[in-house]
Design an enzyme around this catalytic site. Structure first.
Site, PDB file in Angstrom:
ATOM      1  N   ASP A 182      -9.725  -1.076   8.642  1.00  0.00           N
ATOM      2  CA  ASP A 182      -9.806  -0.900   7.429  1.00  0.00           C
ATOM      3  C   ASP A 182     -10.234  -2.237   6.710  1.00  0.00           C
ATOM      4  O   ASP A 182     -10.726  -2.173   5.695  1.00  0.00           O
ATOM      5  CB  ASP A 182      -8.489  -0.662   6.997  1.00  0.00           C
ATOM      6  CG  ASP A 182      -8.298   0.915   7.417  1.00  0.00           C
ATOM      7  OD1 ASP A 182      -9.116   1.492   7.265  1.00  0.00           O
ATOM      8  OD2 ASP A 182      -6.922   1.212   7.166  1.00  0.00           O
ATOM      9  N   TYR A 238      -5.421   6.865   2.878  1.00  0.00           N
ATOM     10  CA  TYR A 238      -4.164   5.869   2.695  1.00  0.00           C
ATOM     11  C   TYR A 238      -4.161   5.045   1.804  1.00  0.00           C
ATOM     12  O   TYR A 238      -5.156   4.469   1.278  1.00  0.00           O
ATOM     13  CB  TYR A 238      -4.482   5.257   4.133  1.00  0.00           C
ATOM     14  CG  TYR A 238      -3.001   6.043   5.239  1.00  0.00           C
ATOM     15  CD1 TYR A 238      -1.618   5.641   4.918  1.00  0.00           C
ATOM     16  CD2 TYR A 238      -3.288   7.079   6.096  1.00  0.00           C
ATOM     17  CE1 TYR A 238      -0.672   6.018   5.441  1.00  0.00           C
ATOM     18  CE2 TYR A 238      -2.239   7.440   6.686  1.00  0.00           C
ATOM     19  CZ  TYR A 238      -1.095   6.971   6.501  1.00  0.00           C
ATOM     20  OH  TYR A 238      -0.152   7.303   7.338  1.00  0.00           O
TER      21      TYR A 238
HETATM   22 CU   LIG Z   1       0.290   6.873   8.829  1.00  0.00          CU
END
Ligand SMILES: [Cu+2]
Length: 614
Positions: free
Chosen positions: A287, A371
């Site tokens: 990420d 996320y």
């Molecule tokens: Cu997760």
């Protein structure tokens, strides 16, 4: 009132205070970096700017140098990446280094090209028809860095996932399971479409309330003094930085003027997914280096993300054309209740003496696709500090024929039903934090591993703490059998009891990697192999998985940085890998309640006694 008259400079018609050495790059500086690159004539007009960040000045000599920028430049025509360091004061290029392997982070261009060619691709369209769809405009296409693919060093590849509902309130709720396209971005071509078979598309749109409330600025806390990016609260002082790749960085953290941490930041993340299906087994996102925690930072919602009295700082990152983009309220600084600080009820008088604590929080929230990660640094009055990660957002899910669990999960329990026809896949989140500690005025520190063991004698219930000094660079892992922890001390500075002043690294939840020992995820993200790593300070070692892990043939990072260098009494850096194993629950759907995990640094002999008796 103008506090820094001497450092006022005149820029483009507006008066600005000159940035301090470790301040984040301003929008003006980002644009100046781009101008310098263009003026140099060394790159094509179509060169892209996946990363523009501060090239931090040398440690200990922060004021000795003008501000420098580090820029990643990507030439689409040749697939070449160059790292350029330039002097922002003069516009001169300081260095220019071609990147041997690996790819810079995903850019809007990748998303645009890949979604366009996939939408037009006859094989992808046939796969959608096979699933009963005849129109191709209502799909959300999500672009992922591809994971490791052998023999594609000369191509920039991405993979494309398909979800139903481009304008849906939850773009990740209705995956078109079974279909993943592989795209060569520079060729503008779909290389292949993998179709592992038709699975039902989840019927529910997975809506959740949005927006929560309007963002507004409320009365701000008076106890926090912020001057530029310099923060003072209670007895703590620190400087806030910000980086396109790693998000918030903190510098020169000190208590009562005594140094503790020279620099703290997230260095990398890795999120491997544990489903054996060929359309899932490659999924392991970096990420930081593939998407950018700073680039993906989103404005804080006052009143919900952070309390009403939060002091917010705006930050800037570069667009891929090199121009600055401002992120309003990218960083929040606030005080919160810290619970009980200490207490005792005196048995002789029945009187209770107790103190309530307060905490300072520095926080930001990057949203990487589905996320959201809130990363916070917390400072307490007792001299302890913590790094907290809050995980929320929407889980990556797959469509499945299962509508109820019938005697178990899927055949291997690698995914779990979270809604009718929706299964979310087991996965892990690994955060790697880089902590350059300089305890109490010295860069020469010592790293100790502390294990507590029974005393092998007839001394009854005795147990003893044993310290092991790390002479050279190395790594370590938790050991429940010995209550293991680690301590970083300044060997040249004893407290009044003769104990060298130090801080203990006290971990909380932490999981080891659970993908197979020879899996690509573990080969690429070597930093996940151990919880704690110690290296000798090197200015160019900033990232746990190396500078360019995406698509890298030979991944580098911590397992290469640990190289036998002596560290005892040297300037050392501690790296901590925090692993979370996420086995999905129905309660995590459609949007996940926050899961919290943290790491603590607590003073150990740093003070002569409890520092908060007042
Ligand atoms: Cu997760």
């Amino acid at each position: 009132m103008l506090p820094f008259i001497a450092s006022l400079i005149f820029l483009g018609g507006t008066t600005k205070v000159a940035p301090a050495p470790l301040d984040p790059l301003s929008a003006l500086e980002i644009n100046a970096a781009r101008d310098a690159i263009r003026r140099s004539g060394q790159f094509s007009d179509s060169v892209l700017y996946p990363y523009v960040g501060l090239a931090e000045p040398p440690k200990g000599a922060e004021l000795s140098r003008a501000r420098w920028a580090r820029v990643h430049l990507y030439e689409p025509a040749t697939n070449l990446t160059t790292v350029v360091v330039l002097n922002l004061a003069t516009g001169a290029l300081v260095s220019r280094t071609p990147v041997a392997g690996g790819q810079p982070n995903i850019m809007y261009r990748d998303t645009n090209i890949a979604s366009e060619v996939v939408r037009r691709d006859p094989i992808w369209q046939a796969a959608m028809r096979k699933r009963g769809f005849t129109r191709f405009d209502d799909f959300h296409l999500e672009i992922w860095a591809p994971g490791y693919i052998p023999n594609v060093e000369n191509r920039r590849m991405v993979r494309v996932l398909t979800f139903l509902g481009e304008n849906s309130p939850n773009q990740n709720a209705r995956p078109i399971e079974g279909v993943v396209a592989l795209v060569d971005v520079n060729a503008g071509k779909v290389v292949s479409v993998s179709d592992t078979g038709v699975r039902p598309v989840p019927p529910e749109i997975g809506e959740f309330p949005t927006p929560t409330r309007a963002s507004r600025r409320a009365a701000e806390s008076d106890d926090i003094a912020i001057d530029g990016y310099s923060v003072r609260w209670d007895r703590w002082t620190l400087r806030i930085g910000f980086d396109a790749r790693t998000g918030v960085t903190l510098h020169k953290i000190a208590f009562d003027g005594r140094s503790i941490v020279y620099r703290a930041s997230l260095s990398e993340m890795s999120v491997p997914y544990g489903d054996p299906d060929e359309n899932w087994s490659w999924r392991s996102a970096f990420d930081a280096s593939e998407y950018g925690l700073g680039i993906c930072t989103t404005p804080l919602e006052i009143g919900s993300d952070v309390p009403d009295d939060t002091r917010c700082l705006d930050v800037s990152v570069a667009l891929e054309n090199g121009m600055a983009r401002r992120i309003e309220r990218g960083i929040g600084v606030y005080e919160r209740d810290g619970g009980l600080l200490w207490r005792h009820n005196h048995g002789n008088t029945g009187i209770t003496a107790s103190r309530r604590g307060r905490e300072l929080v520095v926080t930001s929230i990057p949203t990487i696709g589905n996320y959201d990660y809130q990363v916070s640094y917390v400072f307490r009055q007792d001299g302890s500090m913590a790094v907290e990660t809050n995980l929320t957002g929407i889980m990556l899910a797959k469509g499945t024929a299962r509508t109820a669990e019938t005697g178990g999960h899927d055949s291997a329990a690698t995914s779990h039903l979270v809604a009718p026809n929706v299964a979310a896949v087991n996965h892990q989140h690994f955060f790697n934090f880089r902590l350059d500690l300089d305890i109490d005025g010295a860069t020469n520190n010592r790293f100790l591993q502390c294990d507590t063991v029974p005393v092998p004698s007839d001394s009854g219930n005795a147990f003893a703490m044993q310290e092991k000094r790390f002479a050279t660079e190395g790594f370590a892992d938790p050991n429940r059998a010995t209550s293991r922890n680690w301590r970083i001390v300044n060997p040249g500075k004893p407290n009044r009891l003769g104990i060298p002043v130090g801080y203990t690294l006290l971990q909380g939840e932490n999981a080891p990697p659970l993908t197979g020992p020879t899996s690509d995820a573990r080969r690429e993200a070597g930093f996940t192999e151990h919880a704690v790593w110690v290296t000798k300070f090197q200015p160019d070692q900033l990232y746990g998985a190396g500078d360019f892990p995406s698509q890298a043939e030979n991944p580098t990072g911590l397992h290469h940085y640990v190289n036998g260098e002596p560290i005892d009494g040297e300037d050392l850096v501690v790296w901590y890998t925090l692993g979370i194993t996420h086995i999905p629950r129905p309660e995590d759907w459609p949007v996940m309640p926050v899961h919290r995990a943290s790491l603590n640094l607590i003073p150990t002999g740093f003070f002569n006694q409890n520092p908060v008796l007042k």
